[in-house]
Design an enzyme around this catalytic site. Structure first.
Site, PDB file in Angstrom:
ATOM      1  CD  GLU A 142       0.367   1.373 -19.326  1.00 40.48           C
ATOM      2  OE1 GLU A 142       0.569   0.196 -19.002  1.00 40.48           O
ATOM      3  OE2 GLU A 142       1.154   2.304 -19.045  1.00 40.48           O
ATOM      4  CB  CYS A 163       3.326 -14.749 -25.160  1.00 42.47           C
ATOM      5  SG  CYS A 163       4.275 -15.202 -26.636  1.00 42.47           S
ATOM      6  CG  ASP A 217       8.572  -1.164 -20.742  1.00 40.48           C
ATOM      7  OD1 ASP A 217       7.737  -1.679 -19.976  1.00 40.48           O
ATOM      8  OD2 ASP A 217       9.690  -0.787 -20.373  1.00 40.48           O
ATOM      9  CG  ASP A 227       3.879   0.258 -21.284  1.00 37.86           C
ATOM     10  OD1 ASP A 227       2.971  -0.313 -20.663  1.00 37.86           O
ATOM     11  OD2 ASP A 227       5.058   0.344 -20.877  1.00 37.86           O
TER      12      ASP A 227
END
Length: 453
Positions: free
Chosen positions: A297, A369, A397, A210
């Site tokens: 990403e 979540c 993150d 990330d």
């Protein structure tokens, strides 16, 4: 070389303008009246601008194997390349430039058009700030710390990396930067095989990454990489402010103003070199992880840095605040992080080690979540993640990196299962098989593994 760049920039802009004019006259302007025949003519069947570089769109007639004579149509790049001798005869100063450099200049425009048809921006006219290089295709020689460039001769250069034995020079790019001239050489050895990705088993190891601003990268295993913020830290911003102020206080057009502008350019280059070196270290650290797949990403960086929409008052028509002044700092931080260049370096180094890089859609990855699957914007507050439904909490993150890892794993397994089904279909396995693993639509792990390998 500076004169070459000026002439090549003019040639590039002229070729682009010639293509735009030709397209407008042939496909937008419509039918026209031919002066010689005094009759209506269609631009789709004959050329309008006979004096242009694209005035002869047909190749010489050729006879096929079937005995039919054909006149194949040439593309714009071939037409403009064949017009180079006419350019040199009409403008003699272009004869000083090597022929391959002029040809590569047209291929540069062809590449811009190809990128446009693949969904990128339309080719634009070049100016002094975005046209600073030219390319050789053949004729470059290197002996020790001397290099020979056709039409320029021998010159000394800093040989930062010796060419290994067995490699040949395929191309050479000459670039002008603030502190001098740089040469990039592309070499090739046909005896060395290409990099092949390693086989992926049933349970591949996946590393999710990330990207961020507070930390440059967050790994799914909890490791974090710092973001030095080379151009947005306090010292760099103060130095840049002082040097730009010195430029603005000089008289426009004076030599002192040019010298101050060069210092600003050198400072920007210093920052760029630091960022480049740091990104190679980070990419090497990522590619050296003992994993099979690296998931990063798939960010729309240009969309993230786009200006805010203009807001106006419906009654008075006055402009309202839209948050652009605050977003300006965010855009600078995103530009300083340079996520796109880091991703390219990771792909390059991972390919050398036979690892696979997968780009994953990061939508709601930091708001989802991992315990109950509840997705809501209120789940995240800065770097903290607390689920409003079940109370699960972790680093936002790092949790997003784990989500990206899981999405990549699902994608790989889904593609593998799909390939396995297609293979079973090709083998025409009966759907009435007694074994559940051999049943139609339920391939075994052994079949999936063999398909992947």
């Amino acid at each position: 070389m500076s004169q070459w760049i000026d002439m090549l920039r003019s040639h590039y802009n002229w070729c682009l303008n010639d293509r735009l004019t030709q397209y407008h006259q042939q496909f937008i302007q419509g039918d026209y009246c031919d002066i010689r025949s005094k009759s209506e003519a269609s631009p789709l069947t004959c050329c309008v601008t006979k004096s242009g570089a694209s005035g002869n769109p047909w190749k010489d007639s050729k006879v096929d194997k079937d005995g039919k004579t054909r006149n194949p149509r040439r593309n714009a790049g071939d037409i403009q390349m064949t017009a180079l001798p006419e350019l040199k005869s009409a403008r003699g100063w272009y004869a000083e430039i090597d022929a391959t450099v002029l040809q590569q200049n047209i291929k540069r425009l062809d590449t811009a058009y190809k990128n446009f048809f693949e969904g990128r921006g339309f080719p634009s006219f070049k100016n002094r700030s975005n046209f600073k290089s030219f390319t050789y295709a053949v004729g470059v020689k290197i002996q020790g710390n001397k290099i020979y460039l056709p039409k320029l001769g021998w010159m000394r250069f800093h040989n930062s990396r010796a060419i290994p034995s067995g490699f040949i020079i395929k191309a050479c790019a000459v670039r002008k930067k603030q502190d001098g001239w740089y040469i990039s050489i592309r070499i090739e050895d046909s005896t060395i095989p290409d990099f092949t990705p390693k086989t992926i088993g049933d349970n591949p190891k996946v590393l999710g990454i990330d990207l961020g601003l507070t930390k440059l990268a967050h790994f799914s295993d909890g490791y974090q990489i710092d973001n030095p913020k080379f151009s947005t830290n306090k010292k760099a911003r103060r130095t840049l402010k002082i040097r730009q102020r010195r430029v603005s206080r000089k008289v426009k057009g004076s030599n002192n103003r040019k010298k101050s502008a060069i210092k600003v350019g050198k400072f920007h280059k210093k920052i760029s070199d630091k960022r480049e070196a740091y990104q190679w270290k980070v990419a090497n650290k990522i590619a050296s992880r003992k994993v099979d797949i690296i998931a990063i990403e798939d960010l729309n960086i240009s969309g993230m840095m786009r200006r805010c929409k203009v807001r106006t008052d419906a009654k008075t028509g006055r402009f309202l605040t839209n948050g652009q002044s605050r977003k300006k700092g965010l855009n600078r931080a995103i530009s300083d992080a340079s996520w796109g260049d880091l991703g390219l370096k990771v792909v390059h180094l991972a390919a050398k080690q036979g690892k696979t890089v997968i780009k994953i859609n990061p939508k709601y990855s930091s708001q989802e979540c991992r315990n109950c699957g509840h997705t809501e914007k209120a789940n995240r507050e800065n770097e903290k993640f607390i689920c409003t439904q079940c109370g699960y909490h972790e680093h936002a993150d790092i949790g997003a990196a784990k989500t990206i890892r899981d999405r990549a794993l699902e994608k790989v397994r889904g593609d593998s299962a799909k390939l396995g089904v297609e293979r079973l279909n090709a083998q025409k396995i009966s759907p009435r098989s007694s074994s559940k693993r051999g049943e139609f639509g339920n391939p075994s792990n052994r079949d999936i593994k063999s398909v992947i390998s």
